[in-house]
Design a protein around this motif. Structure first.
Motif, mmCIF file in Angstrom:
data_model
loop_
_atom_site.group_PDB
_atom_site.id
_atom_site.type_symbol
_atom_site.label_atom_id
_atom_site.label_comp_id
_atom_site.label_asym_id
_atom_site.label_seq_id
_atom_site.Cartn_x
_atom_site.Cartn_y
_atom_site.Cartn_z
ATOM 1 N N PHE A 91 0.881 -1.156 0.000
ATOM 2 C CA PHE A 91 0.000 0.000 0.000
ATOM 3 C C PHE A 91 0.924 1.211 0.000
ATOM 4 C CE2 PHE A 91 -2.492 -3.385 2.038
ATOM 5 C CZ PHE A 91 -3.533 -3.432 1.131
ATOM 6 N N ALA A 92 1.240 1.681 -1.232
ATOM 7 C CA ALA A 92 2.314 2.647 -1.405
ATOM 8 C C ALA A 92 2.058 3.959 -0.673
ATOM 9 C CB ALA A 92 2.523 2.904 -2.896
ATOM 10 N N GLN A 93 0.771 4.342 -0.571
ATOM 11 C CA GLN A 93 0.430 5.632 0.050
ATOM 12 C C GLN A 93 0.263 5.524 1.559
ATOM 13 O OE1 GLN A 93 0.558 8.213 -1.694
ATOM 14 N NE2 GLN A 93 0.127 7.640 -3.811
ATOM 15 N N MET A 94 0.408 4.304 2.071
ATOM 16 C CA MET A 94 0.273 4.128 3.519
ATOM 17 C C MET A 94 1.649 4.030 4.155
ATOM 18 S SD MET A 94 -2.989 1.541 3.638
ATOM 19 C CE MET A 94 -2.438 0.732 5.097
ATOM 20 N N SER A 95 1.691 4.283 5.459
ATOM 21 C CA SER A 95 2.983 4.215 6.142
ATOM 22 C C SER A 95 3.447 2.759 6.225
ATOM 23 C CB SER A 95 2.870 4.796 7.552
ATOM 24 O OG SER A 95 2.121 3.919 8.364
ATOM 25 N N VAL A 96 4.730 2.630 6.493
ATOM 26 C CA VAL A 96 5.329 1.309 6.676
ATOM 27 C C VAL A 96 4.584 0.578 7.795
ATOM 28 C CG1 VAL A 96 7.441 0.163 7.473
ATOM 29 C CG2 VAL A 96 7.569 2.043 5.803
ATOM 30 N N MET A 97 4.367 1.292 8.900
ATOM 31 C CA MET A 97 3.672 0.715 10.052
ATOM 32 C C MET A 97 2.273 0.242 9.676
ATOM 33 S SD MET A 97 3.395 0.059 13.251
ATOM 34 C CE MET A 97 4.135 0.942 14.586
ATOM 35 N N ASP A 98 1.538 1.055 8.913
ATOM 36 C CA ASP A 98 0.164 0.674 8.563
ATOM 37 C C ASP A 98 0.132 -0.515 7.615
ATOM 38 O OD1 ASP A 98 -0.976 2.445 10.228
ATOM 39 O OD2 ASP A 98 -1.375 3.993 8.714
ATOM 40 N N ALA A 143 12.480 -0.445 11.842
ATOM 41 C CA ALA A 143 11.839 0.244 12.977
ATOM 42 C C ALA A 143 11.878 1.762 12.800
ATOM 43 C CB ALA A 143 12.501 -0.161 14.282
ATOM 44 N N ASP A 144 12.990 2.291 12.298
ATOM 45 C CA ASP A 144 13.094 3.751 12.172
ATOM 46 C C ASP A 144 12.393 4.263 10.912
ATOM 47 O OD1 ASP A 144 14.908 2.515 10.519
ATOM 48 O OD2 ASP A 144 16.402 4.112 10.674
ATOM 49 N N ARG A 145 11.763 3.363 10.149
ATOM 50 C CA ARG A 145 11.063 3.769 8.924
ATOM 51 C C ARG A 145 9.548 3.703 9.083
ATOM 52 N NH1 ARG A 145 13.560 6.372 5.656
ATOM 53 N NH2 ARG A 145 13.668 5.241 3.690
ATOM 54 N N GLY A 146 9.086 3.400 10.306
ATOM 55 C CA GLY A 146 7.670 3.134 10.550
ATOM 56 C C GLY A 146 6.720 4.204 10.041
ATOM 57 N N ARG A 147 7.088 5.474 10.175
ATOM 58 C CA ARG A 147 6.168 6.551 9.785
ATOM 59 C C ARG A 147 6.292 6.937 8.312
ATOM 60 N NH1 ARG A 147 4.214 9.260 14.430
ATOM 61 N NH2 ARG A 147 5.231 8.425 16.273
ATOM 62 N N GLU A 148 7.327 6.435 7.670
ATOM 63 C CA GLU A 148 7.566 6.768 6.256
ATOM 64 C C GLU A 148 6.496 6.127 5.377
ATOM 65 O OE1 GLU A 148 8.876 8.897 3.968
ATOM 66 O OE2 GLU A 148 10.707 8.695 5.173
ATOM 67 N N LEU A 149 6.129 6.791 4.280
ATOM 68 C CA LEU A 149 5.234 6.154 3.323
ATOM 69 C C LEU A 149 5.993 5.023 2.637
ATOM 70 C CD1 LEU A 149 3.394 9.119 1.532
ATOM 71 C CD2 LEU A 149 2.648 7.741 3.492
ATOM 72 N N ALA A 150 5.301 3.921 2.407
ATOM 73 C CA ALA A 150 5.958 2.744 1.815
ATOM 74 C C ALA A 150 6.652 3.099 0.495
ATOM 75 C CB ALA A 150 4.936 1.634 1.601
ATOM 76 N N ARG A 151 6.018 4.006 -0.277
ATOM 77 C CA ARG A 151 6.592 4.319 -1.601
ATOM 78 C C ARG A 151 7.920 5.073 -1.502
ATOM 79 N NH1 ARG A 151 4.309 9.796 -3.666
ATOM 80 N NH2 ARG A 151 3.549 10.584 -1.704
ATOM 81 N N ASN A 152 8.209 5.640 -0.328
ATOM 82 C CA ASN A 152 9.471 6.374 -0.171
ATOM 83 C C ASN A 152 10.637 5.476 0.245
ATOM 84 O OD1 ASN A 152 8.224 8.723 -0.860
ATOM 85 N ND2 ASN A 152 7.820 9.352 1.256
ATOM 86 N N LEU A 153 10.372 4.214 0.497
ATOM 87 C CA LEU A 153 11.469 3.311 0.873
ATOM 88 C C LEU A 153 12.319 2.980 -0.346
ATOM 89 C CD1 LEU A 153 9.752 0.634 3.177
ATOM 90 C CD2 LEU A 153 10.785 2.811 3.816
ATOM 91 N N SER A 154 13.571 2.596 -0.088
ATOM 92 C CA SER A 154 14.416 2.119 -1.186
ATOM 93 C C SER A 154 13.837 0.800 -1.689
ATOM 94 C CB SER A 154 15.849 1.901 -0.698
ATOM 95 O OG SER A 154 15.898 0.743 0.123
ATOM 96 N N TYR A 155 14.309 0.390 -2.851
ATOM 97 C CA TYR A 155 13.799 -0.843 -3.451
ATOM 98 C C TYR A 155 14.013 -2.043 -2.510
ATOM 99 C CZ TYR A 155 12.913 -4.376 -6.968
ATOM 100 O OH TYR A 155 12.402 -5.439 -7.643
ATOM 101 N N GLY A 156 15.232 -2.139 -1.976
ATOM 102 C CA GLY A 156 15.544 -3.255 -1.071
ATOM 103 C C GLY A 156 14.664 -3.230 0.177
ATOM 104 N N GLU A 157 14.419 -2.015 0.703
ATOM 105 C CA GLU A 157 13.560 -1.891 1.896
ATOM 106 C C GLU A 157 12.116 -2.278 1.570
ATOM 107 O OE1 GLU A 157 15.552 1.744 4.491
ATOM 108 O OE2 GLU A 157 14.304 2.237 2.762
ATOM 109 N N GLN A 158 11.655 -1.872 0.385
ATOM 110 C CA GLN A 158 10.284 -2.234 -0.004
ATOM 111 C C GLN A 158 10.145 -3.745 -0.091
ATOM 112 O OE1 GLN A 158 8.534 -0.236 -3.340
ATOM 113 N NE2 GLN A 158 9.267 1.747 -2.699
ATOM 114 N N ARG A 159 11.185 -4.396 -0.620
ATOM 115 C CA ARG A 159 11.135 -5.850 -0.727
ATOM 116 C C ARG A 159 11.088 -6.471 0.670
ATOM 117 N NH1 ARG A 159 8.997 -8.499 -4.665
ATOM 118 N NH2 ARG A 159 10.444 -8.213 -6.384
ATOM 119 N N ARG A 160 11.891 -5.930 1.575
ATOM 120 C CA ARG A 160 11.888 -6.451 2.951
ATOM 121 C C ARG A 160 10.531 -6.230 3.615
ATOM 122 N NH1 ARG A 160 17.016 -3.959 4.080
ATOM 123 N NH2 ARG A 160 16.128 -2.812 5.822
#
Ligand SMILES: Nc1ncnc2c1ncn2[C@@H]1O[C@H](COP(=O)(O)OP(=O)(O)OP(=O)(O)O)[C@@H](O)[C@H]1O
Length: 258
Positions: A91-98, A143-160
């Motif tokens: 869910f690219a527009q949602m936070s990592v946590m959500d 853990a430190d990326r929880g509030r970030e929007l999923a789409r803002n993560l790096s490719y490797g982080e998105q895969r994780r």
């Protein structure tokens, strides 16, 4: 150890095109098995059949001894088969946590009315999900990326994150569809270690489709090679890479695309 997942004599055609033919597979508990094969060989279709996106024309699929051949995708997911996709689906527009919380919600037992009246049961479930989500993110180095929007993560982080989300549903089988697609060698190395840790820390079996050979070579005890929807070779990494039919299948593909 017994088989957690068994496919017997699976056939699937799309119109006149046979995508999977007489395909069988037996995945043991805790195993990491690779499925490789040229483009269009039928690998993703096999995942779609296991996860209930499609149903086979004939053949049977058993999960933990239960015949799930005709089960719907959501029932199969709830039963304990999780997957990731060739093109990452978050869910690219949602936070990592959500993203993680959504997955936890799918396995909590409270209902719509609970959320409306904010019952004690709902609050307890919410609190537990929040705590578990935080612990989860920590385990996956996010853990430190929880509030970030999923789409803002790096490719490797998105895969994780996608794998972490799949694991949050508590699966016994994890299907990974080309997790290393589009990664550079350093990212591939990190991913291999990541999947190794996942397998160490979670009581599950993994079925892995991958074109990047180091991933299957390093992670899988057994590799099943398919071409035109059929298994053409099966064995340990050294055996399959030297198998004449495998060499021909891959060389044939290169010639065809040259
Ligand atoms: N929904 C569909 N409708 C029609 N044909 C389909 C459908 N899904 C898959 N196919 C066809 O079935 C065959 C197998 O496709 P599949 O995606 O399973 O291959 P693959 O081994 O995963 O390929 P790749 O490595 O390129 O991802 C292909 O010829 C594909 O075009």
């Amino acid at each position: 150890m017994g088989a957690i997942l068994r496919l017997e004599q699976i056939n699937k055609a799309f119109g006149g095109l046979t995508a999977v033919a007489n395909f069988g597979l037996e995945l043991s508990e805790r195993e990491i098995r690779g499925i490789i094969g040229p483009n269009g060989a039928g690998k993703t279709t096999i995942f779609n059949l296991i996860s209930g996106v499609y149903h086979p024309d004939s053949g049977r699929i058993y999960f933990a001894g239960t015949d799930i051949t005709a089960h719907a995708a959501d029932a199969i997911a709830r039963a304990g088969i999780a997957r990731t996709f060739q093109n990452i689906r978050l869910f690219a527009q949602m936070s990592v946590m959500d993203n993680i919380r959504m997955a936890f919600h799918s396995r909590t037992g409270y209902h719509f009315w609970d959320s409306l009246i904010h019952s004690g049961r709902f609050r307890r479930a919410e609190e537990r999900i929040r705590r578990e989500s935080l612990e989860y993110l920590d385990r996956f180095g996010l853990a430190d990326r929880g509030r970030e929007l999923a789409r803002n993560l790096s490719y490797g982080e998105q895969r994780r994150l996608e794998i972490a989300r799949a694991l949050a549903t508590n699966p016994r089988v994890l299907l990974l569809d080309e997790p290393a697609a589009g990664m550079n060698p350093k990212e591939v190395e990190d991913l291999i270690q990541f999947i190794r840790n996942v397998h160490r820390d979670f009581p599950l079996a993994i079925l892995l489709i991958e074109h990047q050979m180091p991933v299957v070579m390093e992670l899988c005890g057994l590799i099943q090679v398919i071409d035109f929807g059929q298994t053409i070779a099966e064995g340990d990494p050294a055996t399959v890479t030297n198998h004449p039919l495998v060499i021909r299948a891959y060389l044939g593909e290169e010639e065809a695309t040259a």
